[in-house]
Design an enzyme around this catalytic site. Structure first.
Site, mmCIF file in Angstrom:
data_model
loop_
_atom_site.group_PDB
_atom_site.id
_atom_site.type_symbol
_atom_site.label_atom_id
_atom_site.label_comp_id
_atom_site.label_asym_id
_atom_site.label_seq_id
_atom_site.Cartn_x
_atom_site.Cartn_y
_atom_site.Cartn_z
ATOM 1 N N GLN A 177 47.008 45.062 49.702
ATOM 2 C CA GLN A 177 47.467 44.859 48.334
ATOM 3 C C GLN A 177 47.871 46.160 47.637
ATOM 4 O O GLN A 177 48.144 46.170 46.441
ATOM 5 C CB GLN A 177 46.377 44.159 47.527
ATOM 6 C CG GLN A 177 46.035 42.775 48.037
ATOM 7 C CD GLN A 177 44.850 42.155 47.314
ATOM 8 O OE1 GLN A 177 44.330 42.692 46.339
ATOM 9 N NE2 GLN A 177 44.412 41.003 47.795
ATOM 10 N N HIS A 215 42.262 44.323 45.411
ATOM 11 C CA HIS A 215 41.744 44.150 44.051
ATOM 12 C C HIS A 215 41.854 45.451 43.242
ATOM 13 O O HIS A 215 40.874 45.981 42.745
ATOM 14 C CB HIS A 215 40.308 43.649 44.084
ATOM 15 C CG HIS A 215 40.193 42.219 44.511
ATOM 16 N ND1 HIS A 215 39.119 41.443 44.190
ATOM 17 C CD2 HIS A 215 41.017 41.425 45.226
ATOM 18 C CE1 HIS A 215 39.283 40.219 44.704
ATOM 19 N NE2 HIS A 215 40.448 40.199 45.334
ATOM 20 N N GLU A 274 41.996 32.864 35.759
ATOM 21 C CA GLU A 274 41.742 32.821 34.312
ATOM 22 C C GLU A 274 42.860 33.451 33.506
ATOM 23 O O GLU A 274 43.462 34.449 33.924
ATOM 24 C CB GLU A 274 40.443 33.563 33.985
ATOM 25 C CG GLU A 274 39.198 32.931 34.554
ATOM 26 C CD GLU A 274 37.930 33.653 34.161
ATOM 27 O OE1 GLU A 274 36.838 33.221 34.574
ATOM 28 O OE2 GLU A 274 38.018 34.681 33.425
ATOM 29 N N TYR A 298 33.769 39.374 30.121
ATOM 30 C CA TYR A 298 34.443 38.162 30.575
ATOM 31 C C TYR A 298 33.779 37.527 31.789
ATOM 32 O O TYR A 298 34.326 36.598 32.370
ATOM 33 C CB TYR A 298 35.935 38.457 30.786
ATOM 34 C CG TYR A 298 36.598 38.677 29.439
ATOM 35 C CD1 TYR A 298 37.146 37.620 28.730
ATOM 36 C CD2 TYR A 298 36.555 39.924 28.828
ATOM 37 C CE1 TYR A 298 37.678 37.807 27.464
ATOM 38 C CE2 TYR A 298 37.092 40.118 27.561
ATOM 39 C CZ TYR A 298 37.647 39.057 26.893
ATOM 40 O OH TYR A 298 38.156 39.230 25.622
ATOM 41 N N TYR A 352 35.269 32.376 49.253
ATOM 42 C CA TYR A 352 36.178 31.909 50.296
ATOM 43 C C TYR A 352 35.434 31.175 51.408
ATOM 44 O O TYR A 352 36.016 30.354 52.122
ATOM 45 C CB TYR A 352 36.965 33.097 50.858
ATOM 46 C CG TYR A 352 37.883 33.722 49.835
ATOM 47 C CD1 TYR A 352 38.990 33.035 49.352
ATOM 48 C CD2 TYR A 352 37.644 34.999 49.334
ATOM 49 C CE1 TYR A 352 39.835 33.593 48.406
ATOM 50 C CE2 TYR A 352 38.487 35.571 48.389
ATOM 51 C CZ TYR A 352 39.575 34.857 47.936
ATOM 52 O OH TYR A 352 40.400 35.427 46.995
#
Length: 367
Positions: A79, A141, A233, A243, A254
């Site tokens: 990523q 991430h 979200e 949050y 997963y």
């Protein structure tokens, strides 16, 4: 020059709304290796960043691209790569460009912000002004989305590093946060944990936030983040708020195991909207354009899993899904952005990625 292919785009407004045939789509540019971000830098010119670490200009009418030199090295793995571009609020004066990217290597990497000055087709004086701490050894991430507050502070989202989810609740570290800083990368004055924690933290308890936008009218900060399996979200961000991740979640691991038995808890800000199953939210746009006045102030969320764009209507702190758009392209949509005329651009996430322009005559009305 890329060949421009004109297509007719038929949109259905709502489940039982009228069919609109006045939208057109153009595959403006194609065969771009994972275009991940685009900003408008001139009257009819955009600046595009690709995951692999390339920068290029894009003619917003012809689709012609030209390489831009001077970009920094980035860690391209999983990523990682170039994440997001933003322009200084006084870009017309100072030509400053900000780029969020994966910095470092396999054993020690993190999200960083670089700043430079755009001169023709080169970025000069590119330098790192901020890097997330602590380092991590996972290529996932990162967060990496940028936005400016009305006061001129720079916001950056950071992910939890995938294997370090507990860090999202750690006020001494910067993983799993929204950070607020000055234009030069210093902590912004007035951040809520300057005395008791990390001076950059603006909000915390985030998993992997990949959409961030500030409403220019209401000054509200909206952000979306990936859940695990389910539980993506959309959050209205408040200074100092928690949050929840990973203490609360609407998703599961997963493996199928529960991450937390809680979806809410005292002192934790609930999402304005959540999606189960996951939609794979990838970018956030607050639409402000003359081309589609009926969409003024709506949120547009591009998606990787559903391969469409969700149009979200907001009323103060509440949000509701109005419709899904642009699924006819059958593509993972990495980003959705707009130009000063209100045309919409979709960046598709593929080794032979495309930039698709959605437009209609500004004078056109809605029956």
């Amino acid at each position: 020059m890329h060949t421009v292919r004109s297509l007719l785009l038929m949109l259905v407004m709502g489940l039982a709304g009228p069919l609109h045939a006045d939208y057109q789509s153009q595959v403006l540019a194609e065969n771009i290796d994972h275009p991940w971000s685009m900003v408008q830098i001139g009257e009819r010119q955009g600046l595009v960043a690709t995951r692999a670490g390339q920068l290029m200009t894009l003619d917003l009418d012809s689709g012609e691209t030209e390489p831009v030199t001077g970009g920094p090295a980035t860690y391209v793995e999983s990523q990682g790569g170039y994440f997001d571009l933003t322009l200084h609020p006084q870009f017309s004066v100072n030509q400053r460009v900000y780029l969020a990217l994966a910095d470092g290597g396999p054993e020690a990497n993190g999200t960083a912000i670089y700043m430079g000055t755009l001169r023709d087709r080169a970025i000069e004086g590119m330098q790192r002004i901020f890097r997330v701490s602590p380092n991590k050894d996972t290529p996932a991430h990162y967060g990496g989305k940028l936005a400016w507050t009305p006061e001129g502070d720079l916001l950056l989202t950071t992910g939890d590093g995938f294997e370090y989810r507990e860090q999202a609740q750690n006020l001494q570290g910067q993983l799993g946060k929204v950070l607020r800083m000055t234009e030069n990368g210093e902590p912004a004055p007035g951040n809520p944990f300057a005395e008791s924690g990390d001076p950059y933290i603006y909000s915390f308890g985030h998993r992997n936030p990949q959409g961030l936008a500030v409403d220019p009218v209401t000054q509200s900060i909206w952000m979306h983040e990936h859940g695990p399996r389910g539980g993506d979200e959309l959050n209205l961000i408040s200074m100092g708020a928690n949050y929840g991740w990973p203490a609360t979640s609407f998703g599961i691991n997963y493996s199928g195991a529960r991450i937390s038995p809680l979806t809410s808890y005292e002192g934790i800000s609930p999402p304005a909207l959540y999606f189960t199953p996951s939609i794979g939210p990838s970018h956030l746009l607050i639409y402000q354009g003359a081309m589609c006045p009926e969409w003024q102030g709506d949120l547009f969320i591009s998606t990787l899993v559903d391969q469409d764009v969700k149009r979200i209507e907001v009323d103060g702190p509440t949000a509701s899904l109005a419709e899904s758009l642009f699924s006819e392209f059958n593509a993972r949509i990495r980003a959705v952005t707009t130009d000063d005329q209100g045309a919409i651009y979709l960046l598709t996430d593929d080794v032979a990625g495309a930039i698709i322009k959605i437009s209609r005559p500004i004078a056109s009305g809605i029956d």
